[in-house]
Design a protein around this motif. Structure first.
Motif, PDB file in Angstrom:
ATOM      1  N   GLY A 154      13.602  20.544  58.422  1.00 36.02           N
ATOM      2  CA  GLY A 154      12.903  20.626  59.703  1.00 36.02           C
ATOM      3  C   GLY A 154      13.342  19.557  60.684  1.00 36.02           C
ATOM      4  N   CYS A 155      14.548  18.989  60.482  1.00 33.25           N
ATOM      5  CA  CYS A 155      15.079  17.938  61.358  1.00 33.25           C
ATOM      6  C   CYS A 155      16.227  18.522  62.179  1.00 33.25           C
ATOM      7  N   TYR A 156      15.995  18.712  63.485  1.00 35.74           N
ATOM      8  CA  TYR A 156      16.976  19.379  64.334  1.00 35.74           C
ATOM      9  C   TYR A 156      17.556  18.472  65.412  1.00 35.74           C
ATOM     10  N   ASP A 157      17.193  17.199  65.395  1.00 37.47           N
ATOM     11  CA  ASP A 157      17.667  16.304  66.447  1.00 37.47           C
ATOM     12  C   ASP A 157      18.218  15.019  65.836  1.00 37.47           C
ATOM     13  N   MET A 158      19.002  15.156  64.769  1.00 37.90           N
ATOM     14  CA  MET A 158      19.725  14.038  64.180  1.00 37.90           C
ATOM     15  C   MET A 158      21.216  14.309  64.332  1.00 37.90           C
ATOM     16  N   HIS A 159      21.961  13.262  64.634  1.00 30.93           N
ATOM     17  CA  HIS A 159      23.379  13.409  64.946  1.00 30.93           C
ATOM     18  C   HIS A 159      24.141  12.173  64.484  1.00 30.93           C
ATOM     19  N   ILE A 160      25.453  12.314  64.361  1.00 33.67           N
ATOM     20  CA  ILE A 160      26.303  11.157  64.104  1.00 33.67           C
ATOM     21  C   ILE A 160      26.462  10.381  65.412  1.00 33.67           C
ATOM     22  N   ALA A 161      26.227   9.088  65.349  1.00 32.65           N
ATOM     23  CA  ALA A 161      26.214   8.240  66.538  1.00 32.65           C
ATOM     24  C   ALA A 161      27.580   8.173  67.205  1.00 32.65           C
ATOM     25  N   ARG A 162      27.533   7.864  68.481  1.00 32.89           N
ATOM     26  CA  ARG A 162      28.746   7.596  69.252  1.00 32.89           C
ATOM     27  C   ARG A 162      28.816   6.104  69.553  1.00 32.89           C
ATOM     28  N   ASN A 163      29.998   5.640  69.922  1.00 31.93           N
ATOM     29  CA  ASN A 163      30.227   4.201  69.996  1.00 31.93           C
ATOM     30  C   ASN A 163      29.786   3.535  71.291  1.00 31.93           C
ATOM     31  N   TYR A 164      29.741   4.293  72.398  1.00 33.86           N
ATOM     32  CA  TYR A 164      29.566   3.662  73.699  1.00 33.86           C
ATOM     33  C   TYR A 164      28.354   4.210  74.448  1.00 33.86           C
TER      34      TYR A 164
END
Length: 432
Positions: free
Chosen positions: A257-267
């Protein structure tokens, strides 16, 4: 007797307004395919929450204590979520999500969760184990093994590396140390030492690191290893044939039920629409950019390759959705678990103080589970208590205490639980 707190009328009206606004926004959001390939509309928890929903008169003193704590540590903003028996009972932001743009922190903001990401990666590994695609005793390197790519195996000089198992990586017992610096945070040194053209990608970084000697024989000791969890991320990619983020998003996070997790960006300029701004602690100075560009940058924006941390520390998300994730791997069936009870028991089994749990930092015999995370510009703490409460806080500001800051947050949690847990409401914001 626990005092029952009812949802105030004003908060209820606010909640209704948010639901309507969220429904309107979802009309413009692309539908997403589910695991069977059919298209369905995704409702993100972060779109349904706002600070007003957790404005509880009895908890005003707790809010004041938290604000005082943040002021003491010069933290620009923080987000707190509290879950009880798989029900989200409190979610609130404090301070600023972006001070310069005057954006207040809300429970729907997402933040870098640092090494809390390891709990997500470990869950991915356990799901593959349940599918019969992997064993925790499988060895990682060598012909016919999990990572048998010649790019890796031709680099190996220390033959002990061929004995490393999946479980040893999960428990930080693989033999990798930081004698040459943490490879996940020393791109500049690796570029110089190995004469690379630029910052190494994951495969190149692994190939370089495997030319070095282990700090100890695998399984005989332990040292916290971000590199070990990068290897676990690559194992997930190799077994599934999918990019790490894609597999975890579709097969682990979406079912939870987690739809707003992502791999981070650097900047900062590449941040997600509802992501916070990160701040260094007072007195910090610019550092050399991780790719040796010659630029001097804030450490939290270009000092390290955050995206390259992958499953070791690159996920961003909200504490509220993290509560939802914990609810899916806690053995409480109120929210259906995405792992079997046997796998959950294996992840949380206690051995001794010198043995890391699987994905968790620490699991105590009484049932208290802890997961911490620290990066430049952020700190995260997940505490799941034996009484069924789970408290999660993430900040957008670093402190001079670094990874030890979590001990102070843990003390804050303990004091707030003692004074205010009885005032937590009975409604469930997961259902809002």
């Amino acid at each position: 007797m626990k005092k029952r707190v009812f949802l105030p009328a004003a908060v209820l009206l606010c909640a209704i307004a948010v639901i309507i606004a969220s429904a309107t926004s979802r009309r413009n959001r692309p539908a997403s395919p589910d695991r069977t390939g059919s298209v369905q509309e995704t409702v993100r928890l972060n779109d349904t929450l706002n600070n007003g929903m957790s404005d509880i008169p009895e908890l005003v003193p707790m809010d004041q204590s938290i604000r005082k704590f943040l002021k003491r540590w010069e933290i620009k903003g923080a987000s707190l979520a509290i879950m009880r028996n798989d029900s989200l009972v409190y979610a609130k932001g404090y301070g600023w999500a972006d001070l310069e743009d005057s954006i207040r922190m809300e429970p729907g903001n997402i933040l870098r969760m640092a090494s809390v990401s390891k709990l997500i990666t470990a869950t991915g590994i356990m799901s593959l184990k349940e599918k019969g695609l992997i064993s925790l005793q499988d060895t990682v390197f060598g012909p016919g093994k999990l990572l048998d790519d010649s790019l890796y195996t031709k680099s190996i000089r220390d033959r002990r590396i061929f004995n490393i198992t999946v479980e040893q990586l999960l428990r930080h017992k693989g033999g990798f140390t930081t004698g040459h610096g943490d490879p996940m945070f020393s791109s500049q040194d690796m570029i110089r030492q190995f004469r690379l053209d630029g910052a190494p990608d994951s495969r190149t970084l692994v190939s370089c690191e495997l030319t070095r000697w282990l700090g100890f024989t695998p399984g005989t000791s332990q040292q916290y290893s971000n590199f070990g969890y990068l290897l676990l991320s690559l194992i997930i990619e190799k077994i599934t044939g999918e990019p790490y983020e894609q597999y975890i998003t579709q097969e682990i996070l979406a079912p939870a039920g987690c739809y707003d997790m992502h791999i981070a960006r650097n900047y900062y300029e590449d941040r997600y629409p509802n992501e916070v701004k990160y701040y260094m602690q007072s007195g910090s100075v610019p550092c050399e950019e991780y790719n040796l560009s010659g630029r001097m940058v804030e450490k939290c924006y270009g000092g390290s390759n955050i995206t390259g941390l992958s499953g070791a520390g690159a996920w961003v998300g909200s504490p509220a959705e993290l509560c939802r994730f914990v609810a899916s791997i806690d053995g409480d069936d109120t929210i259906p678990d995405i792992l079997s009870k046997e796998s959950i028991a294996e992840m949380t089994e206690y051995f001794d103080p010198q043995t890391f749990s699987l994905g968790w930092n620490d699991t105590k015999p009484d049932g208290e589970w802890t997961r911490t995370g620290t990066l430049s510009g952020t700190s995260a703490l997940v505490k799941r208590y034996p009484d069924g409460e789970c408290w999660i806080m993430i900040t957008n500001t670093g402190t001079y205490r670094g990874p030890y800051f979590s001990k102070y947050v843990s003390t804050l949690f303990r004091r707030c639980r003692e004074a205010y847990s009885r005032y937590l409401p009975d409604y469930n914001l997961f259902g809002s």
